[in-house]
Structures are given as structure tokens and as C-alpha cells.
Write an enzyme that holds these catalytic residues in place. Structure first.
Site, PDB file in Angstrom:
ATOM      1  N   GLY A  12      -8.390   2.500   2.137  1.00 10.22           N
ATOM      2  CA  GLY A  12      -7.236   2.220   1.279  1.00 10.22           C
ATOM      3  C   GLY A  12      -7.377   2.925  -0.051  1.00 10.22           C
ATOM      4  N   GLY A  18      -8.126   1.406  -5.063  1.00  9.63           N
ATOM      5  CA  GLY A  18      -9.003   2.258  -4.247  1.00  9.63           C
ATOM      6  C   GLY A  18      -8.902   3.717  -4.667  1.00  9.63           C
ATOM      7  CB  SER A 144      -8.223 -11.977  -3.304  1.00  7.56           C
ATOM      8  OG  SER A 144      -7.323 -12.522  -4.240  1.00  7.56           O
ATOM      9  CE1 TYR A 167      -4.063  -9.873  -0.305  1.00  9.27           C
ATOM     10  CE2 TYR A 167      -4.400 -11.813  -1.679  1.00  9.27           C
ATOM     11  CZ  TYR A 167      -4.570 -10.455  -1.448  1.00  9.27           C
ATOM     12  OH  TYR A 167      -5.253  -9.680  -2.359  1.00  9.27           O
TER      13      TYR A 167
HETATM   14  N1  LIG Z   1      -3.709  -5.909  -6.888  1.00  6.80           N
HETATM   15  C1  LIG Z   1      -4.384  -6.994  -7.218  1.00  6.80           C
HETATM   16  O1  LIG Z   1      -4.143  -7.602  -8.252  1.00  6.80           O
HETATM   17  C2  LIG Z   1      -5.496  -7.484  -6.327  1.00  6.80           C
HETATM   18  C3  LIG Z   1      -6.110  -8.698  -6.651  1.00  6.80           C
HETATM   19  C4  LIG Z   1      -7.154  -9.153  -5.846  1.00  6.80           C
HETATM   20  C5  LIG Z   1      -7.567  -8.388  -4.767  1.00  6.80           C
HETATM   21  N2  LIG Z   1      -6.949  -7.217  -4.485  1.00  6.80           N
HETATM   22  C6  LIG Z   1      -7.414  -6.447  -3.328  1.00  6.80           C
HETATM   23  O2  LIG Z   1      -7.653  -5.106  -3.715  1.00  6.80           O
HETATM   24  C7  LIG Z   1      -7.510  -4.251  -2.566  1.00  6.80           C
HETATM   25  C8  LIG Z   1      -6.648  -3.047  -2.916  1.00  6.80           C
HETATM   26  O3  LIG Z   1      -5.352  -3.525  -3.215  1.00  6.80           O
HETATM   27  P1  LIG Z   1      -4.348  -2.793  -4.229  1.00  6.80           P
HETATM   28  O4  LIG Z   1      -3.900  -3.829  -5.180  1.00  6.80           O
HETATM   29  O5  LIG Z   1      -4.941  -1.537  -4.715  1.00  6.80           O
HETATM   30  O6  LIG Z   1      -3.129  -2.532  -3.236  1.00  6.80           O
HETATM   31  P2  LIG Z   1      -2.229  -1.268  -2.859  1.00  6.80           P
HETATM   32  O7  LIG Z   1      -1.979  -0.413  -4.059  1.00  6.80           O
HETATM   33  O8  LIG Z   1      -1.070  -1.852  -2.136  1.00  6.80           O
HETATM   34  O9  LIG Z   1      -3.167  -0.422  -1.887  1.00  6.80           O
HETATM   35  C9  LIG Z   1      -3.507  -0.897  -0.619  1.00  6.80           C
HETATM   36  C10 LIG Z   1      -4.217   0.178   0.149  1.00  6.80           C
HETATM   37  O10 LIG Z   1      -4.498  -0.344   1.475  1.00  6.80           O
HETATM   38  C11 LIG Z   1      -3.980   0.552   2.417  1.00  6.80           C
HETATM   39  N3  LIG Z   1      -3.421  -0.114   3.603  1.00  6.80           N
HETATM   40  C12 LIG Z   1      -2.533  -1.123   3.644  1.00  6.80           C
HETATM   41  N4  LIG Z   1      -2.212  -1.399   4.927  1.00  6.80           N
HETATM   42  C13 LIG Z   1      -2.913  -0.529   5.699  1.00  6.80           C
HETATM   43  C14 LIG Z   1      -2.988  -0.289   7.095  1.00  6.80           C
HETATM   44  N5  LIG Z   1      -2.267  -0.986   7.984  1.00  6.80           N
HETATM   45  N6  LIG Z   1      -3.800   0.698   7.536  1.00  6.80           N
HETATM   46  C15 LIG Z   1      -4.499   1.440   6.654  1.00  6.80           C
HETATM   47  N7  LIG Z   1      -4.468   1.275   5.334  1.00  6.80           N
HETATM   48  C16 LIG Z   1      -3.677   0.296   4.859  1.00  6.80           C
HETATM   49  C17 LIG Z   1      -2.869   1.327   1.723  1.00  6.80           C
HETATM   50  O11 LIG Z   1      -2.750   2.556   2.397  1.00  6.80           O
HETATM   51  P3  LIG Z   1      -1.534   3.565   2.148  1.00  6.80           P
HETATM   52  O12 LIG Z   1      -1.946   4.339   0.909  1.00  6.80           O
HETATM   53  O13 LIG Z   1      -1.526   4.396   3.373  1.00  6.80           O
HETATM   54  O14 LIG Z   1      -0.312   2.722   1.917  1.00  6.80           O
HETATM   55  C18 LIG Z   1      -3.397   1.439   0.315  1.00  6.80           C
HETATM   56  O15 LIG Z   1      -4.203   2.576   0.161  1.00  6.80           O
HETATM   57  C19 LIG Z   1      -6.925  -5.129  -1.455  1.00  6.80           C
HETATM   58  O16 LIG Z   1      -7.938  -5.514  -0.559  1.00  6.80           O
HETATM   59  C20 LIG Z   1      -6.410  -6.338  -2.211  1.00  6.80           C
HETATM   60  O17 LIG Z   1      -6.360  -7.491  -1.414  1.00  6.80           O
HETATM   61  C21 LIG Z   1      -5.916  -6.730  -5.233  1.00  6.80           C
END
Ligand SMILES: NC(=O)c1ccc[n+]([C@@H]2O[C@H](COP(=O)([O-])OP(=O)(O)OC[C@H]3O[C@@H](n4cnc5c(N)ncnc54)[C@H](OP(=O)(O)O)[C@@H]3O)[C@@H](O)[C@H]2O)c1
Length: 275
Positions: A12, A18, A144, A167
Site C-alpha cells: 500500500g 505508505g 489502528s 475495519y
Molecule cells: N489514515 C489514518 O488516519 C490511519 C489511522 C490508523 C491506521 N491507519 C492505517 O494506515 C494504513 C495506510 O492507510 P492510509 O491512511 O495511508 O490509507 P490510503 O491513503 O487509503 O492508502 C491505502 C493503501 O492501501 C492500498 N490498498 C487498499 N486496498 C487494497 C487492495 N485491495 N489491494 C492492494 N492494495 C490495497 C491502496 O492501494 P492503491 O494505491 O492501489 O489504492 C493504498 O496504497 C492502513 O493500514 C490504515 O488502516 C490509517
């Protein structure tokens, strides 16, 4: 930690936190393996990394909502690289991406459980021989603070589905797996930790949930980079961090019987032999 000569796989990494972490690791001299679903986004990131002074990353395309794609991703990484020093299981789908309704993976499993947890579980086991051969090495599971206990009578949330619960169940599953795997890996010099990077970072999944971001990918990225590269993390395993601080997870994470149940179920669902 000196990252020159180190190889890092981060799932991701074509979006969100990421993407930031991949860029920082590449700038610091690591060989970075980026993963995502979209070729064009990967190319844009690769160009950005090169402009920032890092080496061109290798891109692996895989949809983690299919376990067959997860197996192919692991096989491709193993075929192309002699070592993996760090595996960051970061890819995830938020509570509302794709709408509020219940969806299933290619294998028929509840989608958040499949993408956020089962894919990383299977990938970790497939990559373990390489991680062990590269030890000391580290696995970081990006989980999370949003955690919901698993109802083992309805893991696929067929009854009373809502995206937040799905989630949060998937995120607690990652933390339970982290504790379990750390025990299994004692003495191997492969450590595994999990974390909540930061609350409501400005990323696609947060915006998809209609939530106003309150932190940045730089803040969450720093917490992930700490677990990946921090000298103070050497030899520490099975822990959960809230940002930069060690923290307690939901009580179910410390229930050995629940973890055993999850492990047995996860091996069955992913086709791994019983432990
Ligand atoms: N944002 C927050 O505040 C927050 C808080 C706590 C934890 N987290 C965790 O942090 C991590 C990253 O999240 P983010 O906030 O950076 O979210 P994001 O910007 O939505 O990025 C999610 C990433 O996961 C990939 N992904 C989603 N579905 C997929 C699938 N079916 N197959 C392959 N790749 C997939 C996406 O790929 P594509 O680029 O191809 O779309 C993207 O690169 C997650 O595990 C999330 O639960 C985030």
C-alpha cells in the site's frame, strides 16, 4: 540505523502514509519495493523518489482482496530478491471505502478482514524464510487504535454489519497476529510489532469516510519509520505502539485462547497447513 544495503517491502505504498514512508526510506538509501494496484500511480511515485535522490523502487502490482494475488506477490518478491530486511504490512481499506455496505473478497471473505488482515498474514508467512535468512529483520504491521473484538461465531460479520466494526475487527486481528507471531519467532532475530500511526491522517481512506483530517502523513510516517529503523527497537517484539509510545491494545489481544482461535482460523482461510 544505516539503511544502505537494506531491502524494504511496503504494501500500500502508492498512496497515503505508505507512500510517504517508501519515499523516506528510499531517500535514506534503502532498496524499496513498493506495492499497489495502479501502475500509473507507481510510476509517478518512482519519478518522485528519483527526483528526491533515492534509487528507483521496484513496483509490485497486486490486489490484496485475492489470496491468489497475495501468493503471486510473495512469489515475485522472493524470485527477485535475495533478502528482505523489513516487511511493512501497511495496505488497507478504510471503514467506508467503496460505500457503507458489506462486501466480500475474491475468496468470499468479509472484505476488510481479507485485505487488512488475511493478506498481510499470508504475506508474512510466505516471506518468513527470506526474512529469517536476512535476520536481524523486522515486520511492522500498520494497525489502528480502532479495535473491535472478534466474534468467533460471526467473523465474516454476516449479521449487523457496519464498516467501522469491520475495519476495527481487522485491525485488532493484525495486533493479535503480531503478538502470536512474535512468540513463534522468539530466538530467530526476526521481530514483529504493530502500531497506530496517527489519528485521522490526511489520506484517501480518511477522506472517503467523510472525516476531517487532524494529523499528517508525516506524523504517522514518523511512527512507522521508528518501528522500522529505530535503533531502540532492536530485539523488541510483540508490542503495540500508539504513535511513538508503547501502548495497550484491546483486551482480546492478550487472550491467548482467542489468539489461538484466530491463528487456526487464519491458517484454514489462507490455505496454510495447521501449526
Ligand atoms: N489514515 C489514518 O488516519 C490511519 C489511522 C490508523 C491506521 N491507519 C492505517 O494506515 C494504513 C495506510 O492507510 P492510509 O491512511 O495511508 O490509507 P490510503 O491513503 O487509503 O492508502 C491505502 C493503501 O492501501 C492500498 N490498498 C487498499 N486496498 C487494497 C487492495 N485491495 N489491494 C492492494 N492494495 C490495497 C491502496 O492501494 P492503491 O494505491 O492501489 O489504492 C493504498 O496504497 C492502513 O493500514 C490504515 O488502516 C490509517
Amino acid at each position: 540505523m544505516d539503511m544502505a544495503g537494506k531491502t524494504v517491502l511496503i504494501t500500500g505504498s502508492t498512496d497515503g502514509v505508505g507512500r510517504y514512508v517508501a519515499t523516506q526510506l528510499a531517500i535514506s538509501g534503502a532498496k524499496v519495493l513498493i506495492h499497489g494496484r495502479d501502475n500509473a500511480r507507481a510510476q509517478t511515485l518512482s519519478d518522485e523518489i528519483k527526483r528526491a535522490g533515492g534509487a528507483a523502487p521496484a513496483f509490485y502490482q497486486a490486489d490484496l482482496s485475492s489470496l491468489e494475488s497475495v501468493r503471486q506477490l510473495a512469489d515475485a518478491v522472493i524470485a527477485d530478491h535475495k533478502r528482505i530486511d523489513f516487511f511493512v504490512s501497511n495496505a488497507g481499506i478504510g471503514s467506508q471505502n467503496g460505500g457503507p455496505g458489506r462486501r466480500t473478497s475474491a475468496d468470499g471473505y468479509e472484505l476488510r478482514f481479507a485485505v487488512n488482515y488475511l493478506a498481510g498474514f499470508l504475506l508474512a508467512y510466505r516471506l518468513l524464510p527470506l526474512l529469517k535468512a536476512s535476520a536481524p529483520s523486522r515486520i511492522v504491521n500498520v494497525a489502528s487504535l480502532g479495535q473491535h473484538p472478534i466474534d468467533f461465531d460471526d467473523v465474516m460479520i454476516v449479521r449487523g454489519y457496519n464498516g467501522s466494526r469491520a475495519y476495527a475487527q481487522s485491525k485488532l486481528s493484525q495486533i493479535m497476529f503480531t503478538i502470536d507471531l512474535a512468540e513463534e519467532l522468539k530466538g530467530s532475530n526476526v521481530t514483529v510489532n504493530s502500531l497506530h500511526p496517527a489519528t485521522y491522517m490526511n489520506t484517501t481512506m480518511v477522506r472517503a469516510g467523510g472525516i476531517t483530517p487532524i494529523s499528517t502523513v508525516e506524523q504517522g510516517g514518523a511512527a512507522i519509520l521508528h518501528l522500522v529503523t529505530g535503533d531502540d527497537m532492536a530485539g523488541r517484539s510483540g508490542l503495540f505502539f500508539n504513535g511513538m509510545q508503547e501502548a495497550k491494545a484491546n483486551p482480546q489481544a492478550y487472550d491467548a485462547a482467542a489468539r489461538r482461535r484466530l491463528r487456526t482460523l487464519s491458517r484454514e482461510l489462507t490455505g496454510l497447513p495447521a501449526a
